[in-house]
Design an enzyme around this catalytic site. Structure first.
Site, PDB file in Angstrom:
ATOM      1  N   TYR A  57      25.979  35.829  37.830  1.00 24.57           N
ATOM      2  CA  TYR A  57      25.760  36.954  38.742  1.00 24.57           C
ATOM      3  C   TYR A  57      26.667  38.135  38.418  1.00 24.57           C
ATOM      4  O   TYR A  57      26.329  39.270  38.697  1.00 24.57           O
ATOM      5  CB  TYR A  57      26.033  36.530  40.186  1.00 24.57           C
ATOM      6  CG  TYR A  57      24.859  35.944  40.924  1.00 24.57           C
ATOM      7  CD1 TYR A  57      24.196  34.837  40.424  1.00 24.57           C
ATOM      8  CD2 TYR A  57      24.423  36.492  42.122  1.00 24.57           C
ATOM      9  CE1 TYR A  57      23.140  34.285  41.108  1.00 24.57           C
ATOM     10  CE2 TYR A  57      23.361  35.948  42.817  1.00 24.57           C
ATOM     11  CZ  TYR A  57      22.721  34.844  42.310  1.00 24.57           C
ATOM     12  OH  TYR A  57      21.674  34.305  42.990  1.00 24.57           O
ATOM     13  N   LYS A  81      25.348  21.784  34.067  1.00 23.58           N
ATOM     14  CA  LYS A  81      24.377  21.593  32.981  1.00 23.58           C
ATOM     15  C   LYS A  81      25.173  21.367  31.706  1.00 23.58           C
ATOM     16  O   LYS A  81      25.034  22.095  30.698  1.00 23.58           O
ATOM     17  CB  LYS A  81      23.441  22.815  32.895  1.00 23.58           C
ATOM     18  CG  LYS A  81      22.269  22.667  31.935  1.00 23.58           C
ATOM     19  CD  LYS A  81      21.221  21.656  32.389  1.00 23.58           C
ATOM     20  CE  LYS A  81      20.188  21.442  31.299  1.00 23.58           C
ATOM     21  NZ  LYS A  81      19.272  20.320  31.584  1.00 23.58           N
ATOM     22  N   ASP A  85      19.260  19.728  36.779  1.00 25.70           N
ATOM     23  CA  ASP A  85      17.822  19.415  36.840  1.00 25.70           C
ATOM     24  C   ASP A  85      17.590  18.087  37.558  1.00 25.70           C
ATOM     25  O   ASP A  85      16.675  17.950  38.379  1.00 25.70           O
ATOM     26  CB  ASP A  85      17.185  19.431  35.441  1.00 25.70           C
ATOM     27  CG  ASP A  85      17.955  18.639  34.395  1.00 25.70           C
ATOM     28  OD1 ASP A  85      19.101  18.219  34.678  1.00 25.70           O
ATOM     29  OD2 ASP A  85      17.411  18.422  33.295  1.00 25.70           O
ATOM     30  N   ASP A  91      22.609  28.871  44.221  1.00 28.63           N
ATOM     31  CA  ASP A  91      21.565  29.714  44.813  1.00 28.63           C
ATOM     32  C   ASP A  91      20.246  28.948  44.873  1.00 28.63           C
ATOM     33  O   ASP A  91      19.578  28.890  45.898  1.00 28.63           O
ATOM     34  CB  ASP A  91      21.415  30.995  43.990  1.00 28.63           C
ATOM     35  CG  ASP A  91      20.321  31.903  44.532  1.00 28.63           C
ATOM     36  OD1 ASP A  91      20.296  32.117  45.753  1.00 28.63           O
ATOM     37  OD2 ASP A  91      19.487  32.371  43.730  1.00 28.63           O
ATOM     38  N   ASP A 145      18.372  26.830  48.289  1.00 29.04           N
ATOM     39  CA  ASP A 145      17.024  27.174  48.773  1.00 29.04           C
ATOM     40  C   ASP A 145      16.153  25.920  48.813  1.00 29.04           C
ATOM     41  O   ASP A 145      15.406  25.693  49.759  1.00 29.04           O
ATOM     42  CB  ASP A 145      16.360  28.227  47.876  1.00 29.04           C
ATOM     43  CG  ASP A 145      16.434  29.623  48.491  1.00 29.04           C
ATOM     44  OD1 ASP A 145      17.419  29.879  49.225  1.00 29.04           O
ATOM     45  OD2 ASP A 145      15.533  30.443  48.237  1.00 29.04           O
TER      46      ASP A 145
HETATM   47  C1  IPM Z   1      21.449  34.252  48.655  1.00 35.27           C
HETATM   48  C2  IPM Z   1      20.484  35.305  48.206  1.00 35.27           C
HETATM   49  C3  IPM Z   1      21.237  36.327  47.383  1.00 35.27           C
HETATM   50  C4  IPM Z   1      21.778  35.617  46.177  1.00 35.27           C
HETATM   51  C5  IPM Z   1      20.407  37.557  46.962  1.00 35.27           C
HETATM   52  C6  IPM Z   1      19.821  38.261  48.166  1.00 35.27           C
HETATM   53  C7  IPM Z   1      21.213  38.512  46.124  1.00 35.27           C
HETATM   54  O1  IPM Z   1      19.424  34.741  47.512  1.00 35.27           O
HETATM   55  O2  IPM Z   1      22.401  34.609  49.374  1.00 35.27           O
HETATM   56  O3  IPM Z   1      21.254  33.097  48.314  1.00 35.27           O
HETATM   57  O4  IPM Z   1      21.083  35.431  45.176  1.00 35.27           O
HETATM   58  O5  IPM Z   1      22.939  35.217  46.220  1.00 35.27           O
HETATM   59 MG    MG Z   2      19.443  32.652  47.497  1.00 37.26          MG
END
Ligand code: IPM
Ligand code: MG
Length: 355
Positions: A141, A188, A221, A245, A249
Site C-alpha cells: 500500500y 506467502k 492462499d 485487506d 473482507d
Molecule cells: C479497508 C478498505 C481500504 C483499504 C480502502 C478503502 C482504501 O478496503 O479499510 O479495508 O484497502 O485498506
Molecule cells: Mg478492505
C-alpha cells in the site's frame, strides 16, 4: 472522565452511521457520568468537494489532538474517475500513515441471533471468534510505485522492515495471551522474499518473547480456504496490509453481514481510529437504511482501547445484544420483510445503554 472525539462522517452512509455512534456515546457519557466532547470534520469525497483535498490539514490537526476518532466511510461513484487528481481513499490512507496507525484490529464474531444470515452452514460458524491484526501503514500500500512513460508497465513494491514486522507481531501475540493463546501468522513465504522476512522475524519474536503462545504459520492462499472450511480453529491472526485487506473482507462474510463488524486502528500513541469495516454504500445513502451497529460497536472499541473504559465498552456491546435479542433488525440482517431504520436502531441501542 473527560475525553474528546473527532467524528469523521465521510461519504455515503457515513454520516448516518456516525450519528448513531455519537448518540450512543452521548448515552454512555450520561449513564456513567463522563464528559465527552465531539467535533465533526470532513474527510474523503466530501473533503475533496469542499477543500480539493481528501484529508485537509485542519482535519488532520483536529485528529492529532483528539483521544479517539470515529470514522463513517469514504468514497463513492462521484469521485471514481480513474484520472482524477486524488481519491477519497487517499484521505483514509493519509490518516493511517500520518497518525502512525500501524495495527488494524478486526474482530470477526458470529452473533448467535444472526447466525441464519450467514451464507455458510450454521455448524461451521457457530462459536467463531477471530481477531485479525492487519499491518496498516506498510507493505504494498505504501511501497514505491511507478508507471512507465509509455503507460505500459506499472510497479507496486511490497516492502517491510524488521521493526514494522516486530511491532505488529508483538501486539497480536499480546492479544492472543488475553484470549485463547493462539496466534496464526499468514504470509506467502513460498514465493515472496518479503514474506520470508515476516517468517524469520515472527518466529524469533515468538520464540524469544512469547514461547507460551501457541504459534503457527499458514500460507495466504491456504488461509483463504481454511477461513471458510474451519473458521473456529483461529484465534488471533496477524498478517501484512494487502493480505489482511483481502482476508478480512472474506472473514466478514462469516457472520453474515458486513453491517455488524467494527474495526480499530492503533499506533504507539493516541488517537486510535475506529470505523465500521463496511464501505460508504452510496446506493442506500441518506435513506435511513444502513445498519449502524458496526459503527456503534466501533465506538465500543474506542471506549475500550483508547479510553480504557472496559465497563462502558461492555455496556455498549450488551446493549447491541439486547436490541438484537428484542428482534429489531435493519434491512441487511432482516430475515422477514419487516425492518427498522438506521436512526431507530441507533436510538434503541442508546436507550438500552441508558436503561
Ligand atoms: C479497508 C478498505 C481500504 C483499504 C480502502 C478503502 C482504501 O478496503 O479499510 O479495508 O484497502 O485498506
Ligand atoms: Mg478492505
Amino acid at each position: 472522565m473527560k475525553a474528546s472525539f473527532v467524528l469523521l462522517p465521510g461519504d455515503g452512509i457515513g454520516p448516518e452511521v456516525t450519528k448513531a455512534a455519537h448518540d450512543v456515546l452521548v448515552a454512555v457519557a450520561r449513564k456513567f457520568d463522563h464528559e465527552f466532547e465531539f467535533e465533526s470534520r470532513p474527510v474523503g469525497g466530501i473533503a475533496i468537494d469542499e477543500f480539493g483535498d481528501p484529508l485537509p490539514q485542519s482535519t488532520l490537526d483536529a485528529c492529532v489532538n483528539a483521544d479517539a476518532l470515529i470514522l463513517g466511510a469514504v468514497g463513492g461513484p462521484k469521485w471514481d474517475d480513474p484520472n482524477a487528481k486524488t481519491r477519497p481513499e487517499a484521505g483514509l490512507l493519509g490518516l493511517r500513515k500520518e497518525l502512525g496507525l500501524f495495527a488494524n484490529l478486526r474482530p470477526i464474531t458470529a452473533h448467535r441471533q444472526l447466525i441464519d444470515a450467514s451464507p455458510l452452514r450454521k455448524d461451521l460458524i457457530e462459536g467463531v471468534d477471530i481477531l485479525f491484526f492487519r499491518e496498516l501503514t506498510g507493505g504494498i500500500y505504501f511501497g514505491e510505485s511507478s508507471l512507465s512513460d509509455d503507460g505500459r508497465v506499472a510497479t507496486s513494491v511490497m516492502q517491510y522492515s524488521v521493526g514494522e514486522i516486530e511491532r505488529i507481531v508483538r501486539m497480536a501475540a499480546e492479544a492472543a495471551r488475553n484470549r485463547r493463546n493462539k496466534l496464526t501468522m499468514v504470509d506467502k513465504a513460498n514465493v515472496l522474499e518479503v514474506s520470508r522476512l515476516w517468517r524469520r522475524v515472527s518466529a524469533r519474536v515468538m520464540e524469544e518473547e512469547y514461547a507460551d503462545v501457541d504459534y503457527e504459520v499458514v500460507l495466504v492462499d491456504a488461509m483463504a480456504m481454511h477461513l471458510i472450511s474451519r473458521p473456529r480453529d483461529f484465534d488471533v491472526v496477524v498478517t501484512a496490509n494487502l493480505f489482511g485487506d483481502i482476508l478480512t473482507d472474506e472473514g466478514s462474510m462469516l457472520p453474515g453481514s458486513l453491517g455488524m463488524l467494527p474495526s480499530a486502528s492503533l499506533g504507539d500513541k493516541p488517537p486510535g481510529l475506529y470505523e465500521p469495516i463496511h464501505g460508504s454504500a452510496p446506493d442506500i445513502a441518506g435513506e435511513d437504511l444502513a445498519n449502524p451497529l458496526a459503527t456503534i460497536l466501533a465506538a465500543a472499541m474506542a471506549l475500550r482501547h483508547s479510553l480504557g473504559l472496559e465497563t462502558e465498552a461492555a455496556a455498549v456491546e450488551a446493549a447491541v445484544e439486547s436490541v438484537l435479542d428484542s428482534g429489531m433488525r435493519t434491512k441487511d440482517i432482516a430475515a422477514s420483510g419487516k425492518f427498522f431504520g438506521t436512526q431507530a436502531m441507533g436510538d434503541a441501542v442508546a436507550a438500552a445503554v441508558g436503561a
